[in-house]
Write a protein that holds these residues in place. Structure first.
Motif, short mmCIF file in Angstrom:
data_model
loop_
_atom_site.label_atom_id
_atom_site.label_comp_id
_atom_site.label_asym_id
_atom_site.label_seq_id
_atom_site.Cartn_x
_atom_site.Cartn_y
_atom_site.Cartn_z
N ASP A 295 -11.41 2.75 -3.05
CA ASP A 295 -12.18 3.86 -2.81
C ASP A 295 -12.12 3.97 -1.16
N ARG A 296 -11.88 2.97 -0.48
CA ARG A 296 -11.54 3.29 0.97
C ARG A 296 -10.19 3.13 1.43
N PRO A 297 -9.83 3.48 2.65
CA PRO A 297 -8.40 3.77 3.21
C PRO A 297 -7.81 2.35 3.07
N VAL A 298 -6.44 2.38 2.79
CA VAL A 298 -5.68 0.84 2.54
C VAL A 298 -4.48 1.30 3.69
N ALA A 299 -3.94 0.10 4.24
CA ALA A 299 -2.50 0.28 4.73
C ALA A 299 -1.60 -0.28 3.67
N LEU A 300 -0.67 0.31 3.31
CA LEU A 300 0.04 0.00 2.05
C LEU A 300 1.52 -0.53 2.82
N LEU A 301 2.05 -1.97 2.85
CA LEU A 301 2.99 -2.05 3.58
C LEU A 301 4.32 -2.32 2.60
N LEU A 302 5.30 -1.75 2.63
CA LEU A 302 6.50 -1.85 1.74
C LEU A 302 7.48 -1.98 2.83
N VAL A 303 7.52 -3.06 3.32
CA VAL A 303 8.46 -3.43 4.46
C VAL A 303 9.74 -4.42 4.34
N ALA A 304 10.82 -3.75 4.48
CA ALA A 304 12.06 -4.50 3.94
C ALA A 304 12.12 -4.88 2.48
N VAL A 305 11.51 -4.13 1.73
CA VAL A 305 11.32 -4.50 0.01
C VAL A 305 12.16 -3.47 -0.79
N LEU A 306 11.83 -2.16 -0.42
CA LEU A 306 12.26 -1.12 -1.28
C LEU A 306 13.81 -1.17 -1.19
N HIS A 307 14.74 -1.77 -0.33
CA HIS A 307 16.14 -1.68 -0.52
C HIS A 307 16.46 -2.91 -1.31
#
Ligand SMILES: C[S@@+](CC[C@H](N)C(=O)[O-])C[C@H]1O[C@@H](n2cnc3c(N)ncnc32)[C@H](O)[C@@H]1O
Length: 272
Positions: free
Chosen positions: A150-162
């Motif tokens: 319910d509060r802001p989150v920093a979502l890291l998708l670092v060097a994974v989507l590829h």
């Protein structure tokens, strides 16, 4: 092949893994000869691969500091890898000890090492889950116990989507994750691309072939395709740029930098 004590049972140590190859590029020690062999082969085609990884880690740390400056103290790092120097929880908790970090990876070695590193840290967890199944991440008890969605989150998708092929619908997975995040949340992404690589597509294709051979295809995407991961987010300045150009702490003098560091894209978006 001898199995070192740190290698979890059940993993096949005769097959290279992207997380252990990445550990090798970064100078880590949690990799096997099979991983080093594949990584060296990829480096024959792209000798600057370690530079790309270093630029990636440096961007990630700047983005974590940016998130804290924005008042975001919860982090969900998916495809977090084998812990190495300057992990998200180390950077974040050094600045704000209240920061909470949920790591997620589907690689058993990455999970086992993260468990060891995080022991005794009640504000950081590791969950074994797959980015291709975002519902399982949201519903994972360790993740949902630590993070307040319910509060802001920093979502890291670092060097994974590829590492997610189009057939596995990476854009849909990222959109599903966006939908569980509260307004003010941040999306932090890096992604490999043929754009920016100081080689022809054919030359770089040799390194891509190594990943294909180990059944972990590296999917190079265009700037537009990477930009679409930010649908539903407003791009934070300076937008989607080469990794060293995203809010550098000291001015970037391009001729002093390794050209490989400018391969691929980095960006941060804010959910309105
Ligand atoms: C190149 S490493 C990046 C590690 C870290 N994010 C960083 O940038 O330093 C990629 C990681 O993504 C993980 N990974 C790949 N596909 C995944 C998936 N479908 N779900 C979860 N993790 C995945 C791999 O196991 C590996 O640890």
């Amino acid at each position: 092949m001898e199995r070192p004590a740190w290698a979890p049972h059940g993993i096949d140590i005769s097959v290279p893994s992207v997380s252990r190859m990445y550990d090798f590029y970064l100078g880590g020690s949690h990799n096997f000869e099979v991983d080093r062999e594949a990584a060296r082969k990829a480096m024959e085609f792209m000798p600057g691969l370690p530079k790309i990884m270093q630029a990636n880690r440096a961007f990630m740390r700047r983005a974590v500091r940016f998130a804290l400056d924005e008042g975001v103290t919860q982090f969900l790092d998916i495809g977090s890898g084998i812990p190495t120097f300057g992990n998200v929880h180390e950077v974040a908790q050094a600045i704000d000890p209240r920061a909470k970090v949920a790591y997620v990876d589907h690689d058993p070695v990455a999970v086992a090492h993260s468990q060891a590193v995080l022991e005794g840290n009640d504000r950081a967890v590791i969950a074994a889950a797959d980015l291709r199944r975002p519902d399982e991440i949201r519903d994972n008890p360790d993740v949902s116990k630590l993070l307040d969605f319910d509060r802001p989150v920093a979502l890291l998708l670092v060097a994974v989507l590829h590492f997610i092929e189009d057939a596995d619908e990476p854009h849909a997975a990222v959109a599903a994750l966006r939908d569980i995040l509260a307004p003010g949340s941040l999306l932090i992404v890096t992604h490999a691309s043929y754009e920016g690589i100081p080689l022809t597509r054919e030359e770089a294709g040799g390194a891509v072939g190594v990943y294909k051979d180990i059944r972990n295809p590296l999917v190079m995407r265009s700037r537009d395709e990477v930009g679409r991961f930010f649908d539903g987010y407003e791009m934070v300045e300076p937008g989607l740029v080469a990794m060293p150009d995203w809010r550098p702490e000291t001015p970037v003098v391009q001729e002093n930098e390794d050209p490989y560091a400018f391969s691929g894209f980095a960006g941060v978006g804010r959910k309105a």
